[in-house]
Design a protein around this motif. Structure first.
Motif, mmCIF file in Angstrom:
data_model
loop_
_atom_site.group_PDB
_atom_site.id
_atom_site.type_symbol
_atom_site.label_atom_id
_atom_site.label_comp_id
_atom_site.label_asym_id
_atom_site.label_seq_id
_atom_site.Cartn_x
_atom_site.Cartn_y
_atom_site.Cartn_z
ATOM 1 N N GLU A 55 0.827 -1.209 0.000
ATOM 2 C CA GLU A 55 0.000 0.000 0.000
ATOM 3 C C GLU A 55 0.859 1.256 0.000
ATOM 4 O O GLU A 55 0.559 2.220 -0.719
ATOM 5 N N GLU A 56 1.922 1.251 0.794
ATOM 6 C CA GLU A 56 2.847 2.388 0.810
ATOM 7 C C GLU A 56 3.520 2.545 -0.543
ATOM 8 O O GLU A 56 3.727 3.676 -1.016
ATOM 9 N N ALA A 57 3.866 1.433 -1.164
ATOM 10 C CA ALA A 57 4.506 1.489 -2.479
ATOM 11 C C ALA A 57 3.568 2.093 -3.513
ATOM 12 O O ALA A 57 3.972 2.929 -4.336
ATOM 13 N N ALA A 58 2.295 1.695 -3.471
ATOM 14 C CA ALA A 58 1.319 2.236 -4.418
ATOM 15 C C ALA A 58 1.119 3.725 -4.208
ATOM 16 O O ALA A 58 1.030 4.502 -5.173
ATOM 17 N N LEU A 60 5.652 -2.301 -12.512
ATOM 18 C CA LEU A 60 5.590 -3.209 -11.382
ATOM 19 C C LEU A 60 6.358 -4.482 -11.689
ATOM 20 O O LEU A 60 6.134 -5.102 -12.724
ATOM 21 N N THR A 61 7.239 -4.881 -10.783
ATOM 22 C CA THR A 61 7.944 -6.157 -10.918
ATOM 23 C C THR A 61 7.700 -6.972 -9.655
ATOM 24 O O THR A 61 8.584 -7.692 -9.188
ATOM 25 N N THR A 62 6.498 -6.853 -9.114
ATOM 26 C CA THR A 62 6.159 -7.439 -7.822
ATOM 27 C C THR A 62 5.243 -8.645 -7.933
ATOM 28 O O THR A 62 4.764 -9.160 -6.929
ATOM 29 N N GLY A 63 4.963 -9.113 -9.153
ATOM 30 C CA GLY A 63 4.123 -10.284 -9.332
ATOM 31 C C GLY A 63 2.642 -9.946 -9.364
ATOM 32 O O GLY A 63 2.248 -8.782 -9.268
ATOM 33 N N SER A 64 1.841 -10.979 -9.484
ATOM 34 C CA SER A 64 0.394 -10.779 -9.666
ATOM 35 C C SER A 64 -0.400 -10.842 -8.372
ATOM 36 O O SER A 64 -1.530 -10.355 -8.316
ATOM 37 N N LYS A 65 0.166 -11.436 -7.328
ATOM 38 C CA LYS A 65 -0.590 -11.676 -6.105
ATOM 39 C C LYS A 65 -1.152 -10.393 -5.512
ATOM 40 O O LYS A 65 -2.291 -10.365 -5.013
ATOM 41 N N THR A 66 -0.384 -9.323 -5.550
ATOM 42 C CA THR A 66 -0.813 -8.048 -4.960
ATOM 43 C C THR A 66 -1.136 -7.004 -6.028
ATOM 44 O O THR A 66 -1.165 -5.814 -5.740
ATOM 45 N N LEU A 67 -1.387 -7.455 -7.243
ATOM 46 C CA LEU A 67 -1.617 -6.524 -8.348
ATOM 47 C C LEU A 67 -2.778 -5.578 -8.067
ATOM 48 O O LEU A 67 -2.711 -4.383 -8.392
ATOM 49 N N ASN A 91 9.752 5.661 -15.610
ATOM 50 C CA ASN A 91 10.441 6.575 -14.706
ATOM 51 C C ASN A 91 10.304 6.166 -13.237
ATOM 52 O O ASN A 91 10.959 6.736 -12.364
ATOM 53 N N VAL A 92 9.475 5.149 -12.946
ATOM 54 C CA VAL A 92 9.360 4.584 -11.597
ATOM 55 C C VAL A 92 9.293 3.064 -11.716
ATOM 56 O O VAL A 92 8.524 2.532 -12.521
ATOM 57 N N MET A 93 10.103 2.362 -10.918
ATOM 58 C CA MET A 93 10.076 0.899 -10.907
ATOM 59 C C MET A 93 9.812 0.432 -9.486
ATOM 60 O O MET A 93 10.459 0.883 -8.536
ATOM 61 N N VAL A 94 8.839 -0.464 -9.329
ATOM 62 C CA VAL A 94 8.484 -1.003 -8.015
ATOM 63 C C VAL A 94 8.966 -2.446 -7.931
ATOM 64 O O VAL A 94 8.682 -3.260 -8.817
ATOM 65 N N THR A 95 9.696 -2.764 -6.876
ATOM 66 C CA THR A 95 10.236 -4.106 -6.709
ATOM 67 C C THR A 95 10.188 -4.506 -5.248
ATOM 68 O O THR A 95 9.758 -3.728 -4.378
ATOM 69 N N LYS A 96 10.618 -5.741 -4.957
ATOM 70 C CA LYS A 96 10.671 -6.250 -3.595
ATOM 71 C C LYS A 96 12.112 -6.600 -3.249
ATOM 72 O O LYS A 96 12.896 -6.947 -4.124
ATOM 73 N N GLU A 97 12.441 -6.533 -1.970
ATOM 74 C CA GLU A 97 13.787 -6.890 -1.531
ATOM 75 C C GLU A 97 13.834 -8.405 -1.379
ATOM 76 O O GLU A 97 13.795 -8.943 -0.283
ATOM 77 N N SER A 98 13.917 -9.079 -2.522
ATOM 78 C CA SER A 98 13.847 -10.540 -2.542
ATOM 79 C C SER A 98 15.208 -11.202 -2.383
ATOM 80 O O SER A 98 15.280 -12.422 -2.218
ATOM 81 N N GLY A 99 16.285 -10.439 -2.473
ATOM 82 C CA GLY A 99 17.613 -11.021 -2.347
ATOM 83 C C GLY A 99 18.299 -11.183 -3.688
ATOM 84 O O GLY A 99 17.678 -11.106 -4.744
ATOM 85 N N THR A 129 13.444 6.191 -10.610
ATOM 86 C CA THR A 129 13.173 6.054 -9.181
ATOM 87 C C THR A 129 12.786 4.611 -8.874
ATOM 88 O O THR A 129 11.957 4.019 -9.569
ATOM 89 N N VAL A 130 13.375 4.056 -7.823
ATOM 90 C CA VAL A 130 13.068 2.691 -7.396
ATOM 91 C C VAL A 130 12.323 2.742 -6.067
ATOM 92 O O VAL A 130 12.779 3.360 -5.107
ATOM 93 N N ILE A 131 11.171 2.090 -6.036
ATOM 94 C CA ILE A 131 10.419 1.909 -4.797
ATOM 95 C C ILE A 131 10.586 0.461 -4.392
ATOM 96 O O ILE A 131 10.163 -0.440 -5.114
ATOM 97 N N MET A 132 11.232 0.232 -3.244
ATOM 98 C CA MET A 132 11.543 -1.133 -2.820
ATOM 99 C C MET A 132 10.757 -1.494 -1.571
ATOM 100 O O MET A 132 10.851 -0.823 -0.550
ATOM 101 N N ILE A 133 9.993 -2.565 -1.667
ATOM 102 C CA ILE A 133 9.215 -3.055 -0.538
ATOM 103 C C ILE A 133 10.094 -3.965 0.306
ATOM 104 O O ILE A 133 10.689 -4.914 -0.205
#
Length: 258
Positions: free
Chosen positions: A115-118, A130-137, A198-206, A224-228
């Protein structure tokens, strides 16, 4: 018998090594493709997510004596069910967790939730990938899809259920990138350039999740990178290396045999 939650490619490699070390195991995966990889190594596999009750039933049915939780760092529900199942049945729980990575850059924003990322993406505006998958689309489509100042691009695995979810949410087909990685830094940059991101959303998956290639590609292009950040879960017996997991199992197995 060990119940092995094999949620990622590196987890499946660990499962193979555990079997090669002589320990019997039953693996659980979410997709048929992941099951094929393990079946080829003569590992029995259950396909599908397990809730807490189903986890308990499987432990009893297969006489499970330990759980190795190598699920994805963001598979919070799977880990909590495994922890609860192990505690309820009085068996061992071992966690394989990819090493975390620390990034510091003026164009990188760390957030705690989807939610914060959105919300941050909404503030930034422009072309958001979005590069965070479909589960939270839906978390992102609810906030961003119909905003006049935002174009939403979703990169996800080329699976039928993913495409059906996009269709149900009214996600434009032209803005879906259905492809399976891992991807090089150059490939990521070409993709960002293609869509003028200009904005990429990702997760700190390792590192094993190919986050470095995405992040470095974006930051080098001024994106800009938004990292969850990862969910905060108190794991027991947590390890980040295969040999540590196998050593722990060996100690416990020896105790059971003696």
């Amino acid at each position: 018998m060990i119940l092995f939650l094999a949620g990622t490619s590196d987890a499946r490699e660990l499962a193979i090594q555990v079997k090669q070390a002589g320990f019997p195991l039953l693996a659980t995966v979410v997709t048929e493709n992941a099951a094929i990889e393990l079946n080829n190594q003569h590992i029995d596999v259950h396909v599908g997510r397990l809730n807490q009750a189903e986890m308990g039933e499987m432990i009893e049915q297969h006489r499970i004596t330990a759980i190795i939780d190598a699920s994805h760092p963001f598979a919070e529900e799977a880990s909590k069910n495994a922890i609860a199942g192990a505690k309820d049945k009085g068996i061992s729980y071992i966690r394989y967790e990819r090493d975390t990575q620390t990034y510091e850059h003026p164009h990188l924003w760390g957030v705690s939730t989807y939610e914060e990322a959105a919300q941050k993406a909404l503030e930034m505006g422009g072309v958001v990938m979005l590069t965070t998958g479909s589960k939270t689309l839906q978390t992102f489509t609810d906030r961003l899809l119909h905003q006049p100042d935002v174009t939403l691009i979703a990169r996800m695995l080329p699976r039928k259920d993913n495409m059906e979810k996009c269709e149900a949410l009214g996600f434009p087909q032209k803005n879906i990138v259905a492809i399976q990685g891992p991807f090089t830094k150059a490939f990521n940059q070409a993709l960002f350039q293609q869509f003028n991101v200009n904005v990429m959303v990702t997760k700190e998956s390792g590192k094993q999740g190919a986050v470095d290639e995405k992040v470095e590609a974006a930051l080098d292009m001024g994106i800009t990178v938004i990292m969850i950040q990862r969910p905060k879960i108190q794991y027991e017996n947590q390890y980040s290396h295969y040999d540590e997991v196998i050593a722990h199992i060996s100690r416990e197995w020896k105790g059971v045999r003696s």
